[in-house]
Design a protein around this motif. Structure first.
Motif, PDB file in Angstrom:
ATOM      1  N   GLY A 119       0.502  -1.218  -0.251  1.00 23.49           N
ATOM      2  CA  GLY A 119      -0.015  -0.086  -0.114  1.00 23.49           C
ATOM      3  C   GLY A 119       1.323   1.557  -0.262  1.00 23.49           C
ATOM      4  N   ASP A 120       1.788   1.269   0.932  1.00 24.85           N
ATOM      5  CA  ASP A 120       2.538   2.295   0.934  1.00 24.85           C
ATOM      6  C   ASP A 120       3.461   2.243  -0.609  1.00 24.85           C
ATOM      7  N   LEU A 121       4.432   1.782  -0.962  1.00 25.04           N
ATOM      8  CA  LEU A 121       4.532   1.716  -1.876  1.00 25.04           C
ATOM      9  C   LEU A 121       3.530   2.161  -3.015  1.00 25.04           C
ATOM     10  N   ASP A 122       2.917   1.308  -3.275  1.00 28.95           N
ATOM     11  CA  ASP A 122       1.252   2.276  -4.654  1.00 28.95           C
ATOM     12  C   ASP A 122       1.432   3.842  -4.225  1.00 28.95           C
ATOM     13  N   ARG A 123       1.687   3.925  -2.705  1.00 26.21           N
ATOM     14  CA  ARG A 123       0.928   5.524  -2.773  1.00 26.21           C
ATOM     15  C   ARG A 123       2.325   5.994  -2.596  1.00 26.21           C
ATOM     16  N   TYR A 124       3.439   6.144  -2.594  1.00 27.45           N
ATOM     17  CA  TYR A 124       5.109   6.298  -3.109  1.00 27.45           C
ATOM     18  C   TYR A 124       4.741   6.392  -4.394  1.00 27.45           C
ATOM     19  N   HIS A 125       4.253   5.646  -5.661  1.00 28.73           N
ATOM     20  CA  HIS A 125       4.445   6.089  -6.720  1.00 28.73           C
ATOM     21  C   HIS A 125       4.131   6.475  -7.728  1.00 28.73           C
ATOM     22  N   GLU A 126       2.556   6.695  -6.453  1.00 27.31           N
ATOM     23  CA  GLU A 126       1.698   8.437  -7.542  1.00 27.31           C
ATOM     24  C   GLU A 126       2.546   9.412  -7.003  1.00 27.31           C
ATOM     25  N   ARG A 127       2.774   9.775  -5.746  1.00 22.36           N
ATOM     26  CA  ARG A 127       3.275  10.774  -5.738  1.00 22.36           C
ATOM     27  C   ARG A 127       4.261  11.311  -6.106  1.00 22.36           C
ATOM     28  N   MET A 128       5.339   9.654  -6.663  1.00 25.30           N
ATOM     29  CA  MET A 128       5.958  10.041  -7.582  1.00 25.30           C
ATOM     30  C   MET A 128       5.416  10.372  -9.018  1.00 25.30           C
ATOM     31  N   TRP A 129       4.597  10.100  -9.159  1.00 23.71           N
ATOM     32  CA  TRP A 129       4.144  10.364 -10.395  1.00 23.71           C
ATOM     33  C   TRP A 129       3.540  11.900 -11.111  1.00 23.71           C
ATOM     34  N   ILE A 131       4.741  14.192  -8.660  1.00 24.37           N
ATOM     35  CA  ILE A 131       5.665  15.445  -8.621  1.00 24.37           C
ATOM     36  C   ILE A 131       5.978  15.575 -10.183  1.00 24.37           C
ATOM     37  N   GLU A 132       6.005  13.977 -11.601  1.00 26.91           N
ATOM     38  CA  GLU A 132       7.036  14.420 -12.618  1.00 26.91           C
ATOM     39  C   GLU A 132       6.028  15.285 -13.309  1.00 26.91           C
ATOM     40  N   TYR A 133       4.081  14.693 -13.004  1.00 24.49           N
ATOM     41  CA  TYR A 133       2.889  15.663 -13.926  1.00 24.49           C
ATOM     42  C   TYR A 133       3.448  17.135 -13.971  1.00 24.49           C
ATOM     43  N   ALA A 134       3.861  17.646 -12.208  1.00 21.08           N
ATOM     44  CA  ALA A 134       3.513  18.468 -12.069  1.00 21.08           C
ATOM     45  C   ALA A 134       4.963  19.382 -12.840  1.00 21.08           C
ATOM     46  N   ILE A 135       5.700  19.147 -12.348  1.00 20.68           N
ATOM     47  CA  ILE A 135       6.955  18.937 -13.383  1.00 20.68           C
ATOM     48  C   ILE A 135       6.848  19.694 -14.866  1.00 20.68           C
ATOM     49  N   GLU A 136       5.686  18.855 -15.489  1.00 22.64           N
ATOM     50  CA  GLU A 136       5.982  18.620 -17.400  1.00 22.64           C
ATOM     51  C   GLU A 136       4.769  19.648 -17.253  1.00 22.64           C
ATOM     52  N   HIS A 137       3.518  20.418 -16.195  1.00 19.98           N
ATOM     53  CA  HIS A 137       2.513  20.734 -16.745  1.00 19.98           C
ATOM     54  C   HIS A 137       3.400  22.339 -15.946  1.00 19.98           C
ATOM     55  N   GLN A 171       4.215  16.764  -1.009  1.00 19.82           N
ATOM     56  CA  GLN A 171       3.111  16.350   0.625  1.00 19.82           C
ATOM     57  C   GLN A 171       2.195  15.410   0.547  1.00 19.82           C
ATOM     58  N   HIS A 172       0.928  16.281  -0.580  1.00 22.08           N
ATOM     59  CA  HIS A 172      -0.565  15.053  -0.894  1.00 22.08           C
ATOM     60  C   HIS A 172      -0.666  14.333  -1.860  1.00 22.08           C
ATOM     61  N   GLY A 173       0.233  13.669  -3.260  1.00 24.42           N
ATOM     62  CA  GLY A 173       0.146  13.363  -4.657  1.00 24.42           C
ATOM     63  C   GLY A 173      -0.947  13.747  -5.008  1.00 24.42           C
ATOM     64  N   VAL A 174      -0.927  15.016  -4.440  1.00 27.18           N
ATOM     65  CA  VAL A 174      -2.318  15.519  -6.071  1.00 27.18           C
ATOM     66  C   VAL A 174      -1.320  15.988  -7.316  1.00 27.18           C
ATOM     67  N   VAL A 175      -2.163  15.678  -8.603  1.00 23.73           N
ATOM     68  CA  VAL A 175      -1.861  15.839  -9.448  1.00 23.73           C
ATOM     69  C   VAL A 175      -2.774  17.153  -9.828  1.00 23.73           C
ATOM     70  N   VAL A 176      -1.408  18.029 -10.071  1.00 29.56           N
ATOM     71  CA  VAL A 176      -1.596  19.440 -10.568  1.00 29.56           C
ATOM     72  C   VAL A 176      -0.883  19.743 -11.731  1.00 29.56           C
ATOM     73  N   ALA A 177      -1.344  20.861 -12.905  1.00 26.74           N
ATOM     74  CA  ALA A 177      -0.504  21.773 -13.120  1.00 26.74           C
ATOM     75  C   ALA A 177      -0.821  23.347 -13.486  1.00 26.74           C
ATOM     76  N   ASN A 178      -0.662  24.088 -13.486  1.00 25.58           N
ATOM     77  CA  ASN A 178      -0.879  25.344 -13.258  1.00 25.58           C
ATOM     78  C   ASN A 178      -0.681  25.841 -15.155  1.00 25.58           C
ATOM     79  N   TYR A 179      -0.555  27.197 -14.832  1.00 23.12           N
ATOM     80  CA  TYR A 179      -0.948  28.099 -16.860  1.00 23.12           C
ATOM     81  C   TYR A 179      -0.958  29.669 -15.819  1.00 23.12           C
ATOM     82  N   PRO A 180      -0.141  30.252 -16.208  1.00 22.41           N
ATOM     83  CA  PRO A 180      -0.107  31.870 -16.455  1.00 22.41           C
ATOM     84  C   PRO A 180      -0.860  32.468 -17.193  1.00 22.41           C
ATOM     85  N   LEU A 181      -1.849  33.272 -16.392  1.00 19.28           N
ATOM     86  CA  LEU A 181      -2.379  34.348 -16.745  1.00 19.28           C
ATOM     87  C   LEU A 181      -1.146  35.285 -17.781  1.00 19.28           C
TER      88      LEU A 181
END
Length: 286
Positions: A119-129, A131-137, A171-181
């Motif tokens: 369970g922890d490993l699954d959560r860890y991999h989700e969090r790493m993904w 982070i990668e998504y946040a960096i890309e976006h 910290q929370h494994g939220v899949v997040v993008a950000n966009y500048p106005l």
């Protein structure tokens, strides 16, 4: 320099990455905004030798008032070594760990790492993904797979999108993008003032806005690009007013990042996501 203005040394010491020690310790320290602090993090204190090195480092910082040391160390023997430091040592796990042991009717296992079960490993991999998504976006660099974002932060430049995105992912494994106005998104003379930027329109239900005090925003931008139109108070005021108008027109939740920590903003955003999920129709994506 008087002792009153000398920063008090604060150490966050852990047998892991020290993220928990920093988070919990900082949550306590936020109630003392007038006290100058010099913060230090010592991670991976997981044996007696590492604990002795940590104590030596803490001892070196004992020049006035004793340092504050926040610890999250599971192993009793290692905790005892750190507790001998010439400091005020605050064990963030100890008492609570005993309470959990009593509640569960079993003893805690010393030395257990943070990743030790499927369970922890699954959560860890989700969090790493995440982070990668946040960096890309970050900052609108990529518009690929925006439909997979749980939240898309939007704001004028330098309002705190990037640190908040990274904190949510790490910290929370939220899949997040950000966009500048940016200026390109501002309405042209005579044009519609209420349109979202085209890439965001299909994802309006996942947007969350940030804003800032224009004067403070101007100061932040001035440090980055001194004397530029980008940093002028007039430009900052124009961007902030338009962004806030856009948020209101489209019912986009938003908050002012001027005097809020990343932790506070993340907590508000996560609460908003939960409310959206609770109010979404059955079977709908949050």
């Amino acid at each position: 320099m008087s002792s009153a203005s000398t920063p008090r040394a604060v150490f966050f010491v852990s047998d892991g990455t020290a993220i928990t020690a920093e988070t919990l310790g900082s949550a306590l320290l936020v109630s003392f905004p007038g006290v100058p602090l010099a913060r230090h993090t010592i991670p991976f204190v997981d044996d007696a030798a590492a604990a002795a090195e940590a104590v030596a480092t803490i001892s070196g910082a004992t020049t006035g008032a004793p340092p504050l040391v926040f610890t999250t160390i599971r192993d009793l023997a290692v905790r005892q070594v750190v507790a001998a430091a010439p400091a005020i040592v605050i064990d963030l796990l100890g008492g609570h760990l005993r309470e959990v042991e009593a509640a569960l009717g079993t003893s805690a296992q010393p030395g257990r790492g943070t990743v030790h079960s499927l369970g922890d490993l699954d959560r860890y991999h989700e969090r790493m993904w995440a982070i990668e998504y946040a960096i890309e976006h970050d900052d609108g660099q990529s518009l690929r797979a925006l439909d997979r974002a749980e939240v898309i932060l939007i704001a004028p430049s330098r309002c705190g999108k990037t640190p908040t995105s990274m904190y949510l992912a790490l910290q929370h494994g939220v899949v997040v993008a950000n966009y500048p106005l940016t200026d390109d998104d501002l309405p042209a003379a005579g044009g519609p003032a209420d349109q979202l930027p085209a890439p965001l329109r299909p994802h309006a239900d996942r947007l969350f806005g940030l804003t800032a005090n224009p004067q403070r925003l101007s100061q932040v931008r001035e440090a980055r690009r001194p004397g530029s139109p980008y940093a002028s108070l007039a430009q900052c005021t124009r961007e902030v007013r338009w962004a806030e108008s856009l948020y209101r027109r489209h019912g986009i939740p938003y908050l002012d990042s001027t005097d809020r920590s990343v932790e506070e903003m993340a907590a508000v955003i996560i609460t908003t996501l939960r409310r959206r999920a609770a109010s979404a129709p059955e079977g709908a994506r949050p």
